[in-house]
Write a protein that holds these residues in place. Structure first.
Motif, PDB file in Angstrom:
ATOM      1  N   ALA A   1       0.814  -1.220   0.000  1.00 61.11           N
ATOM      2  CA  ALA A   1       0.000   0.000   0.000  1.00 61.11           C
ATOM      3  C   ALA A   1       0.836   1.254   0.000  1.00 61.11           C
ATOM      4  N   THR A   2       2.144   1.137   0.231  1.00 64.45           N
ATOM      5  CA  THR A   2       2.995   2.324   0.236  1.00 64.45           C
ATOM      6  C   THR A   2       3.381   2.740  -1.173  1.00 64.45           C
ATOM      7  N   GLU A   3       3.046   1.933  -2.177  1.00 59.86           N
ATOM      8  CA  GLU A   3       3.410   2.285  -3.558  1.00 59.86           C
ATOM      9  C   GLU A   3       2.302   1.857  -4.503  1.00 59.86           C
ATOM     10  N   GLU A   4       1.070   2.329  -4.208  1.00 60.08           N
ATOM     11  CA  GLU A   4      -0.072   1.958  -5.023  1.00 60.08           C
ATOM     12  C   GLU A   4      -0.082   2.742  -6.320  1.00 60.08           C
TER      13      GLU A   4
ATOM     14  N   VAL B   1       0.644  16.359   0.919  1.00 60.30           N
ATOM     15  CA  VAL B   1       0.231  15.567  -0.234  1.00 60.30           C
ATOM     16  C   VAL B   1       0.326  16.456  -1.470  1.00 60.30           C
ATOM     17  N   PHE B   2       1.014  15.991  -2.509  1.00 66.35           N
ATOM     18  CA  PHE B   2       1.061  16.666  -3.797  1.00 66.35           C
ATOM     19  C   PHE B   2       0.002  16.026  -4.697  1.00 66.35           C
ATOM     20  N   VAL B   3      -0.985  16.811  -5.093  1.00 55.93           N
ATOM     21  CA  VAL B   3      -2.169  16.288  -5.778  1.00 55.93           C
ATOM     22  C   VAL B   3      -2.175  16.749  -7.232  1.00 55.93           C
ATOM     23  N   THR B   4      -2.299  15.784  -8.149  1.00 52.73           N
ATOM     24  CA  THR B   4      -2.432  16.071  -9.573  1.00 52.73           C
ATOM     25  C   THR B   4      -3.914  16.107  -9.955  1.00 52.73           C
ATOM     26  N   GLY B   5      -4.278  17.119 -10.756  1.00 49.82           N
ATOM     27  CA  GLY B   5      -5.639  17.191 -11.271  1.00 49.82           C
ATOM     28  C   GLY B   5      -6.561  18.116 -10.518  1.00 49.82           C
TER      29      GLY B   5
ATOM     30  N   ARG C   1       1.583   7.004  -4.111  1.00 49.74           N
ATOM     31  CA  ARG C   1       3.020   6.896  -3.849  1.00 49.74           C
ATOM     32  C   ARG C   1       3.359   7.608  -2.552  1.00 49.74           C
ATOM     33  N   ARG C   2       4.176   6.960  -1.746  1.00 48.22           N
ATOM     34  CA  ARG C   2       4.587   7.541  -0.467  1.00 48.22           C
ATOM     35  C   ARG C   2       6.100   7.724  -0.439  1.00 48.22           C
TER      36      ARG C   2
ATOM     37  N   PHE D   1       6.538  13.238   1.888  1.00 44.66           N
ATOM     38  CA  PHE D   1       5.298  13.608   1.217  1.00 44.66           C
ATOM     39  C   PHE D   1       4.641  12.388   0.584  1.00 44.66           C
ATOM     40  N   ILE D   2       3.369  12.591   0.201  1.00 44.39           N
ATOM     41  CA  ILE D   2       2.577  11.577  -0.495  1.00 44.39           C
ATOM     42  C   ILE D   2       2.160  12.154  -1.834  1.00 44.39           C
TER      43      ILE D   2
END
Length: 541
Positions: free
Chosen positions: A45-48, A81-85, A98-99, A103-104
């Motif tokens: 789950a740390t690299e979904e 958290v860096f969010v795309t979109g 991705r963790r 940051f996430i």
């Protein structure tokens, strides 16, 4: 014994996430409480991956991005958290994929409360809701005025965090808007699908490929060329080309074009009337027949060849393209082989472009600004900075460091300055000298292939002094040794043209030992993306 398959964990979904400021990199920053940020499920789950993605979609690019994500300060008990979109001010549902330690990374799944700056993106390949999607643009879903504001704030943020402006505001002017938010790129690099020969871009954050039939930020002639390019590759050079670069010249005076007009030129467009209208609009004002009487723009294609090949192999490919494009452009095809071997068929083996009264010939592999109409504005902004410092260029001695093919040097020489251009790449220096002769400016400027950090110290030792200097480094910024040489020689006026606000801020902080930053302005050469140019004026203390 059969190998046991690892069970794919359920995706991590977070709802009600409030998005805050836009980060350099094109993503929006959010703060997630640590309880919500804790990994769920097992170690996987740390690299979904985002829903719909495949294993391998999120791999490092072959050419790593130079800008490092640095998490901004966050309140205790939360994680960045860096969010795309998304867009600042929105409330969204995201999928974490991705963790990292600090940051996430996440993609927007659903916009729960939209920003008034949100709009429908016109490109069929843009957006985290599409799979596969193209990673070339980050902000097509944002109103253009909002994009300018994001860039202004990003430039300010980099100056505060990296440039030493902790106790005072950095001296920023309002951003210079683009002539056209769409159809501006004069050069584009396509990857070629090895199976079917289709031109492709990279997927978002991936080495995997997305076949495309249009590009809304590329010059309209490039979109017009994609279908005949595909046909020519498949018919005449199957599995023999792995990359194609298309460059267009003679387009600095182009009028703005709309996203709808670019879509009308794509091969998926089924409206010939709209296509003809779009052609008339960007080629000239008036009927297409009159437009075609004008000098044609130039289009140069660089094919990066695989295996053994001869220049005669390129001729059928060129003729196939000419059947579709010869009415609109003068075509040249250049094959690039091992050790940068170049062979050309068709027209001239260079791109010609005119900026503010100066004509430039740009060799196939040489750098030139990718937005021709805005390159004119960038030149005026940079030369205007000298004027703001009270430096009349006529009769002054100036340095142009990282001069390339002479973009700025020839403009300064045209205004009466005596210019010395310094560039490490000898091929660019040869091009700059040829451009000086082409424009009758060879008595006003000279060029040398050398390391600027060493050469300007030699000039100083010989008693040579200059009234000002312009530096235009690559994205990595100025070489540290050059910054120290500038501090030693200290030209009274320094104009810094940058294409990366983080390396600019870093260099400004180093130069602050001997220079004061008078002002900085973002110049939007790259709408729909987080990239920007900027022009900074510094004065020696």
């Amino acid at each position: 014994m059969a190998k046991k398959l690892r069970e794919k964990p359920a995706p991590e979904i977070v709802s009600g996430l409030r998005l805050q400021e836009m980060a350099y990199g094109g993503e929006v920053v959010a703060r997630l409480p640590e309880a919500s940020a804790a990994p769920k499920g097992g170690p996987a789950a740390t690299e979904e991956l985002p829903e719909g993605a495949e294993e391998g979609d999120f791999q490092p690019l072959k050419e790593p991005v130079e800008t490092e994500l640095v998490a901004p300060p966050v309140p205790a008990g939360s994680q960045v958290v860096f969010v795309t979109g998304g867009l600042p001010g929105e409330t969204v549902e995201v999928q974490l994929y991705r963790r990292k330690k600090s940051f996430i990374k996440a993609n927007v799944r659903n916009v729960e409360q939209a920003s008034p700056d949100r709009r429908e993106a016109p490109c069929p390949y843009f957006g985290v809701d599409k799979w596969p999607n193209c990673g070339g643009c980050q902000w097509q879903h944002a109103d253009y005025a909002a994009q300018l504001n994001y860039k202004h704030n990003i430039l300010r943020d980099q100056m505060v965090r990296l440039g030493g402006f902790v106790d005072r505001e950095p001296p920023l002017l309002s951003p210079l808007a683009a002539v056209s938010p769409w159809g501006y790129r004069n050069n584009v690099e396509f990857q070629v699908d090895e199976h079917d020969g289709r031109p492709c871009f990279h997927r978002q954050n991936s080495i995997r490929l997305v076949p495309v039939q249009s590009c809304h930020i590329s010059h309209p002639l490039i979109t017009l060329a994609i279908e005949p390019l595909t046909r020519a590759l498949q018919k005449h050079l199957p599995r023999r080309v792995h990359q194609v670069t298309i460059r267009v010249g003679g387009v600095s005076g182009d009028a703005p074009i709309s996203a709808e007009e670019i879509a009308a030129l794509a091969s998926y467009s089924e409206d010939p009337t709209r296509k003809l209208a779009a052609l008339e609009r960007f080629l000239a004002v008036g009927p297409l027949e009159l437009a075609l009487e004008k000098p044609r723009p130039t289009m140069l294609l660089v094919l990066r060849m695989l295996g053994e090949w001869q220049v005669t192999d390129l001729q059928p490919f060129l003729e196939e393209l000419q059947r579709s494009l010869d009415r609109y452009v003068e075509l040249t095809v250049v094959g690039e082989g091992r050790k940068r071997r170049l062979e050309a068929v068709g027209g001239d083996p260079f791109i010609a472009e005119a900026l503010d009264g100066v004509t430039y010939r740009v060799p196939p592999l040489a750098f030139f600004q990718s937005n021709s109409p805005m390159a004119v504005e960038l030149v005026r902004e940079a030369l205007g900075a000298f004027g703001e410092a009270g430096l009349n260029l006529r009769g002054k001695r100036l340095l142009d460091i990282y001069c390339g093919v002479g973009t700025f040097a020839l403009q300064m020489a045209r205004r009466g300055a005596k210019v010395l251009g310094i560039e490490e790449y000898a091929g660019a220096v040869e091009g700059a000298a040829e451009n000086a002769r082409l424009n009758g400016l060879e008595d006003q400027c000279s060029f040398v292939a050398a390391k600027a950090e060493e050469y300007i110290l030699e000039l100083e030792a010989q008693g040579e002094h200059y009234d000002g200097a312009l530096v235009d480094p690559p994205r990595r910024g100025c070489d540290p040794a050059l910054l120290h040489s500038l501090l030693k020689t200290r030209p009274p006026v320094l104009v810094y043209v940058s294409c990366d606000p983080s390396t600019l801020a870093r260099d400004i902080k180093i130069l602050s030992e001997g220079y004061e930053l008078v002002r900085t302005r973002a110049v939007d050469m790259f709408p729909q993306t987080y990239h920007m140019e900027s022009v900074s004026l510094l004065r020696a203390k």
